[in-house]
Scaffold this active site. Structure first.
Site, short mmCIF file in Angstrom:
data_model
loop_
_atom_site.label_atom_id
_atom_site.label_comp_id
_atom_site.label_asym_id
_atom_site.label_seq_id
_atom_site.Cartn_x
_atom_site.Cartn_y
_atom_site.Cartn_z
N SER A 132 0.82 -1.23 0.00
CA SER A 132 0.00 0.00 0.00
C SER A 132 0.85 1.27 0.00
O SER A 132 0.34 2.36 0.18
CB SER A 132 -0.92 0.01 1.22
N GLU B 7 -17.31 23.79 -15.24
CA GLU B 7 -17.83 22.48 -15.69
C GLU B 7 -17.07 21.34 -15.01
O GLU B 7 -17.66 20.35 -14.57
CB GLU B 7 -17.67 22.34 -17.20
N THR C 55 -37.55 30.13 -9.60
CA THR C 55 -37.99 28.83 -9.08
C THR C 55 -38.36 28.05 -10.34
O THR C 55 -38.88 28.64 -11.29
CB THR C 55 -39.21 28.95 -8.14
N HIS C 56 -38.06 26.79 -10.34
CA HIS C 56 -38.25 25.96 -11.54
C HIS C 56 -37.49 26.52 -12.73
O HIS C 56 -37.90 26.35 -13.88
CB HIS C 56 -39.74 25.84 -11.91
N SER D 123 -12.41 25.82 -28.44
CA SER D 123 -12.77 24.54 -29.03
C SER D 123 -11.79 24.22 -30.15
O SER D 123 -11.34 25.10 -30.87
CB SER D 123 -14.20 24.64 -29.59
N LYS E 268 -15.67 29.55 -30.06
CA LYS E 268 -16.05 29.12 -28.72
C LYS E 268 -15.16 29.65 -27.60
O LYS E 268 -13.96 29.78 -27.75
CB LYS E 268 -16.03 27.59 -28.62
N GLN F 196 -7.54 -1.20 4.77
CA GLN F 196 -6.49 -0.52 4.00
C GLN F 196 -7.07 0.23 2.79
O GLN F 196 -6.50 1.21 2.34
CB GLN F 196 -5.47 -1.56 3.54
N1 ARG Z 1 -1.42 -0.78 5.54
C1 ARG Z 1 -2.32 -1.10 6.59
C2 ARG Z 1 -3.60 -0.26 6.47
O1 ARG Z 1 -3.55 0.71 5.81
C3 ARG Z 1 -1.69 -0.84 7.90
C4 ARG Z 1 -2.14 -1.74 8.97
C5 ARG Z 1 -1.72 -3.13 8.68
N2 ARG Z 1 -2.09 -4.00 9.75
C6 ARG Z 1 -1.97 -5.31 9.61
N3 ARG Z 1 -2.36 -6.01 10.62
N4 ARG Z 1 -1.56 -5.87 8.51
O2 ARG Z 1 -4.62 -0.57 7.01
#
Ligand code: ARG
Length: 459
Positions: free
Chosen positions: A25, A292, A157-158, A279, A285, A324
């Site tokens: 992660s 937007e 309104t509307h 554009s 344009k 996670q």
């Molecule tokens: N990367 C994990 C998370 O974001 C951290 C905690 C991980 N805990 C574990 N028991 N593997 O949640």
């Protein structure tokens, strides 16, 4: 310390590369690095204070962590492919710097309370940034109020002309909306501002940890009451994400009006060319892309909220790795809203209101019809009857291609005997707005009072 990883003792093989990649992660949680190190420094000081680290050990660890913080700030910190997440990366680096002593960093701590802490520290900062950015947007809007204090426009309104209002009254409606957003965030802060550190893996610890101490060091007014809840609670993220979703709604609504009002049909607004694009095909344009896009970026924010709700909904206590998945949608939503708030303040401050077009719009649609009906009500005519009478007057005027204020007294009297020489005083844009009396209405004196309120509030 020779161990390369945070865990591994009970395994006789490494996880498969595919599994390692799948669960990594770091690309997402590395943005929590600063908070992770701050949390670790506080944890070290607590461990020392509780007698779990010798003074010399704590000193070495804190110094190592501070050096890591500098590396992160200077972007000289080198992440490794084997760093599973930000916690792993920091501990690995500490080990490289101070050797075996780093092995005591995780005393009385789990990544479960660690990540919850990092997130809370991050969200706390985020709330401050959001508040500042919303306030700047409110200031840009307030500048509009001051620039066009007496401009009268149609209310809708509307999406049909309804009554006459001051343009500044319209602007102030958005200041109210954005103020509620700020209030909601500061309400949420109360629940964000709870330290989970000390909950460990979820079941607590036999060590003499002092969660109150780390909470104090990190500026948390409160600590967790239940260790299971502390590591599995992500309500604070959902709550703030819901607030972000509502901010997006408000941003999208004002942007929708800006897009509409900058069209040739309305022509109320002249969005600064710096915020428009042309554009590739149509040479004439000038497209209002920024409003937007802000309107369009509500999608990922709403999506983030649903994503997080879904992640949490079926989870047993306490920490589960599913959790996670909370970070990516949250970060996306937060960045999107921060970016939108920032750029919209710029657009507003550079956008010119085309007063002539607005004033011209006021003459169509019989916007003072309601005022005429209330004139009769003040003379004792039941509103339902007055409604019918004025409806006839509108039909009559329309047939002659005239405005209500262009009708002569005999013509008015023909429609209802109670119309008199005072009738004209309720017609026309200026009179209509000036006669509005009720609290919170568009009466110029009341709007001026609101302006003063906001000037004080946003100072
Ligand atoms: N990367 C994990 C998370 O974001 C951290 C905690 C991980 N805990 C574990 N028991 N593997 O949640």
């Amino acid at each position: 310390m020779k161990t390369k990883r945070l865990w591994g003792g009970r395994f006789d093989q490494r996880p498969l590369l595919a599994a390692e990649k799948f669960s990594n992660s770091l690309s997402v949680d590395r943005r929590l690095a600063k908070y992770d190190v701050e949390g670790s420094i506080a944890h070290v000081r607590m461990l020392e204070n509780a007698g779990l680290l010798k003074k010399t050990e704590a000193k070495k660890m804190a110094a190592g962590l501070s050096a890591i913080k500098t590396e992160l700030e200077n972007e000289t910190f080198v992440f490794k492919p084997t760093d599973e997440d930000i916690h792993t990366a920091v501990e690995r680096r500490l080990c490289e710097k101070i050797g075996d002593a780093a092995g005591k960093l995780h005393t009385g701590r789990s990544r479960n309370d660690q990540i919850a802490l990092d997130e809370r520290l991050y969200v706390r900062d985020l709330i401050g940034q959001l508040d500042e950015k919303i306030k700047n947007l409110q200031k840009a809007l307030l500048a509009w109020v001051k620039k066009y204090p007496n401009l009268i426009m149609p209310a809708f309104t509307h999406l049909q002309h309804s009554q006459l209002i001051l343009f500044s009254h319209w602007v102030l409606a958005y200041l109210e909306m954005f103020q509620r957003d700020r209030d909601r965030l500061s309400d949420a802060l109360v629940r964000v501002n709870v330290s989970p550190l000390g909950a460990g893996a979820g079941g607590g610890s036999s060590l003499p940890l002092d969660p109150e101490y780390t909470a104090k060091l990190l500026g948390f007014p409160k600590t967790f009451a239940n260790s299971l809840d502390a590591v599995s609670d992500r309500d604070f993220l959902i709550e703030v994400l819901a607030d972000l979703a509502l901010i997006s709604v408000h941003l999208s609504r004002i942007c929708e009006e800006m897009v509409l009002w900058s069209s040739s049909e309305f022509n109320y607004l002249n969005i600064a060319p710096g915020y428009c694009t042309g554009s590739s095909a149509l040479p004439q344009k000038k497209n209002p892309d920024i409003p937007e896009l802000i309107r369009g970026k509500t999608g990922p924010v709403f999506g983030g909220l649903i994503s997080l709700l879904t992640t949490l909904k079926g989870l047993p206590l306490s920490y589960n790795r599913d959790i996670q998945e909370d970070k990516a949608p949250f970060f996306t939503a937060a960045n999107t809203v921060l970016g939108s708030l920032e750029i919209l303040a710029g657009v507003i401050s550079k956008t010119r209101v085309n007063a002539e077009a607005v004033e011209k719009a006021v003459d169509t649609g019989y916007l003072d019809a309601f005022d005429l009906a209330e004139f009769l009500v003040k003379k004792g005519v039941p509103f339902r009857e007055a409604h019918g009478v004025v409806g006839e007057a509108v039909k009559y005027a329309e047939g002659m291609k005239k405005r209500l204020c262009d009708l002569s007294l005999p013509q008015l009297k023909d429609i209802h005997k109670l119309f008199d020489e005072k009738t004209k005083e309720v017609l026309s844009a200026k009179n209509s707005v000036r006669n509005r009396k009720t609290a919170g209405s568009t009466n110029p004196a009341l709007v001026a009072g609101q302006l003063r309120k906001w000037e004080k509030l946003l100072r």
